[in-house]
Design an enzyme around this catalytic site. Sequence first.
Site, PDB file in Angstrom:
ATOM      1  N   THR A 155      55.915  44.033  71.759  1.00 10.96           N
ATOM      2  CA  THR A 155      54.793  45.015  71.514  1.00 10.96           C
ATOM      3  C   THR A 155      54.855  46.123  72.401  1.00 10.96           C
ATOM      4  OG1 THR A 155      53.276  43.603  72.829  1.00 10.96           O
ATOM      5  CG2 THR A 155      53.162  43.238  70.710  1.00 10.96           C
ATOM      6  N   LYS A 157      58.875  37.837  75.383  1.00  9.99           N
ATOM      7  CA  LYS A 157      58.210  39.156  75.324  1.00  9.99           C
ATOM      8  C   LYS A 157      56.718  39.061  76.141  1.00  9.99           C
ATOM      9  CE  LYS A 157      55.232  40.905  72.967  1.00  9.99           C
ATOM     10  NZ  LYS A 157      54.108  40.658  73.884  1.00  9.99           N
ATOM     11  N   THR A 186      53.902  31.463  78.310  1.00  9.79           N
ATOM     12  CA  THR A 186      53.814  32.926  78.265  1.00  9.79           C
ATOM     13  C   THR A 186      53.447  33.318  77.018  1.00  9.79           C
ATOM     14  OG1 THR A 186      54.497  34.671  79.213  1.00  9.79           O
ATOM     15  CG2 THR A 186      56.127  33.563  78.165  1.00  9.79           C
ATOM     16  N   GLU A 216      52.923  46.097  82.040  1.00 13.44           N
ATOM     17  CA  GLU A 216      52.675  47.460  81.494  1.00 13.44           C
ATOM     18  C   GLU A 216      52.398  48.206  82.533  1.00 13.44           C
ATOM     19  OE1 GLU A 216      50.348  46.452  77.191  1.00 13.44           O
ATOM     20  OE2 GLU A 216      49.039  46.537  79.091  1.00 13.44           O
ATOM     21  N   ASN A 248      46.513  50.728  78.325  1.00 15.50           N
ATOM     22  CA  ASN A 248      45.459  50.135  78.003  1.00 15.50           C
ATOM     23  C   ASN A 248      44.088  50.887  77.571  1.00 15.50           C
ATOM     24  OD1 ASN A 248      46.395  47.450  77.778  1.00 15.50           O
ATOM     25  ND2 ASN A 248      47.095  47.880  79.913  1.00 15.50           N
TER      26      ASN A 248
END
Lengths: 403, 403
Positions: free
Chosen positions: B153, B179, B190, B276, B398
């Site tokens: 993603t 991922k 996870t 991220e 985000n």
Amino acid sequence: MSDLYSESDYYVTAPQGYRAGSIACGIKSNATIHDLALLVSDVPCIAAGTFTTSSTRAAPVLLCQERLHGHRAQAIIINSGNANCATGEQGRKNAARMTAAAAALLGIDKKLVLCSSTGIIGRQLPIEKIEQGIKQLTLTSEGGVAFSNAILTTDSRPKRMTLEFLIDGKTVRLGGVAKGSGMICPQMATMLCYLTTDAAIDADWLQQELQLAVDDSFNMISVDGDMSTNDSCILLANGLAGNQPLHEAHPDAAIFRQALRKMTIYLAREIARDGEGATKLMTVHIQGASSREDARKAARAITLSPIWQCALTGEDPNWGRLVAALGASGCALRQESFDVFLGSIQVAKGGVATEYEFEQAQAAMLGPEIIITIDLHIGSHQATAWGCNLTAGYIEENTVYHR
Amino acid sequence: MSDLYSESDYYVTAPQGYRAGSIACGIKSNATIHDLALLVSDVPCIAAGTFTTSSTRAAPVLLCQERLHGHRAQAIIINSGNANCATGEQGRKNAARMTAAAAALLGIDKKLVLCSSTGIIGRQLPIEKIEQGIKQLTLTSEGGVAFSNAILTTDSRPKRMTLEFLIDGKTVRLGGVAKGSGMICPQMATMLCYLTTDAAIDADWLQQELQLAVDDSFNMISVDGDMSTNDSCILLANGLAGNQPLHEAHPDAAIFRQALRKMTIYLAREIARDGEGATKLMTVHIQGASSREDARKAARAITLSPIWQCALTGEDPNWGRLVAALGASGCALRQESFDVFLGSIQVAKGGVATEYEFEQAQAAMLGPEIIITIDLHIGSHQATAWGCNLTAGYIEENTVYHR
């Protein structure tokens, strides 16, 4: 009850018989910023306190916890710029020296002096500077204003309020001041909060009521999930208002309880609103939970979710992130029964999306205060928590060198 | 044991008898990005899985947990771009439809097909697009490469590895792909991880070993403290290597265990490293703890502290924030006995600052990997956790609208 917010109300020096003052003693690198403050009552007070549950509690917290065993105090000396934490035996001696210097200035027993520190962790206090500074303090009954500024660190503004009400027909005041900003996720109290009243209050009842008020206010806020080593909330009651001492069965006990809750929730919300880098206050109501503990857990989990805090910043009604935080919280729920509201817009019913208009949901994310309501529909318990959004400003404030 | 990282090793299709493929079926708004992937074994496999402990588990997680009761599976169909979570009864039907479509393509029993979804929460899957997409999939034994990309993603890169070793003198391979990126704080597994092997393995032993490996790898990483609704780790073992089935007393059991731990820790670290917005991997070793649980708690608390994550970004050796996170973790400690190291520089001894050189401590904060070691000196237990720094990049990723 009157709510007083203007500087002429003096906050912690608003009740009868309190004086305060502050000075720049050179702990902070900017020599013009006040970093030392003292609050004193003309007479010894009944005192109550709640403190961080951290296992690495700072020296001043340990000192306060010990001295409050007797439920009596008369003064509090506070420095900002240095937390006096992870400072070992020397740190504990320095905390005691701060209180001894304040006691000498005031001519009172040092056992009646409490102390607090806030700032960087892991450095010894510049104790000589503090002792010199204490000697130069001037205390006045208008000093509550300067006091509310001197205890700040990265806060963008002071948090303070004065309340006035009647007990036994006597005018009673409750003054309060707090600091917050970063490392905010109290589990027993908040960063620093001082409350004063001229009411006469029974010691055990005062401690009980303070704990209950803190549980529903400071213990329900979060900026970043980091519990501090120095969280302290102290309430002094000097009895100068002349009322009959308050206790559980006193006919006006509820009036004081209501004032105390109003004060602590107001200050707690102000801390959340002024979180480092924050631009939005979020209020999370959980209802229909199967226990009070579950409702509290779920409400706090949402305020603690960085990914949801970012959605707030983006004014993005991405309520799926609320579902993830709720699911991770450990709170009992049924996936097919919970409802989610952003402001007044219901975005999920029975655990799945409603036919809401995206624009309406997004409109609920605008503005400085966002209200999230989740009804779990499995019980009758509820809780409210407060938090803030997460912005690049938080990163920036906490990324700079501490040297 | 050989460690293989190049694309010609094919990862999950490296062991004998596995094929995979992927396609862009139109779930993601960018129509060129693959968002549907299928992994299949030529023969039915012994299968094990660990999943999120969230109370708002997604439909595909519920499906996998049910189908894995029999410890057998042959294929996994995965979509990215939509989590199929908070989607109620229709979501559960759609998860079943995905597996039925894959079973039809493969000509196998749909009960042998597992499924996963990752992406936005709260929207129904575009199931017709997925069913159309499945019909067009081409599966090859080189497909592990495409597969590792299609499940991503917001990840900036795939996480994957192949290991090769001998069991009973037979060459066995273990392939893995994962991922991660955001909403990473697994409590059971996870985000998504798929492991394949051609070893023959006893079903109960496989589940036990997977759980143990996951506990020390994926369950010890955090990007942002947000546990996901879709966390899944699935291991397929098709037995085509021809070894005697592995179990606790098999003479080569330790070889497989070691390979599995190496694989899961590698993939977990890669997820943390690619958090991220992250630019630094942090490894936290806690030693001298009074229990394994305490060591784990303390190590994770440090990876979870936003204020410390920001210090990493600023390359600021502000170890007081480690002390605060440690104190808040609930781990037993003695304030006068713990030591703190940044890299190889000891910054605290016996709970207080050493006479370290600031420049040396700062140098330990540079570079892409930071190692923090804390010795509590009160017991003999230890744990390691992995996390990353917190940057404006996380906020940015985000904060954007999900629409």
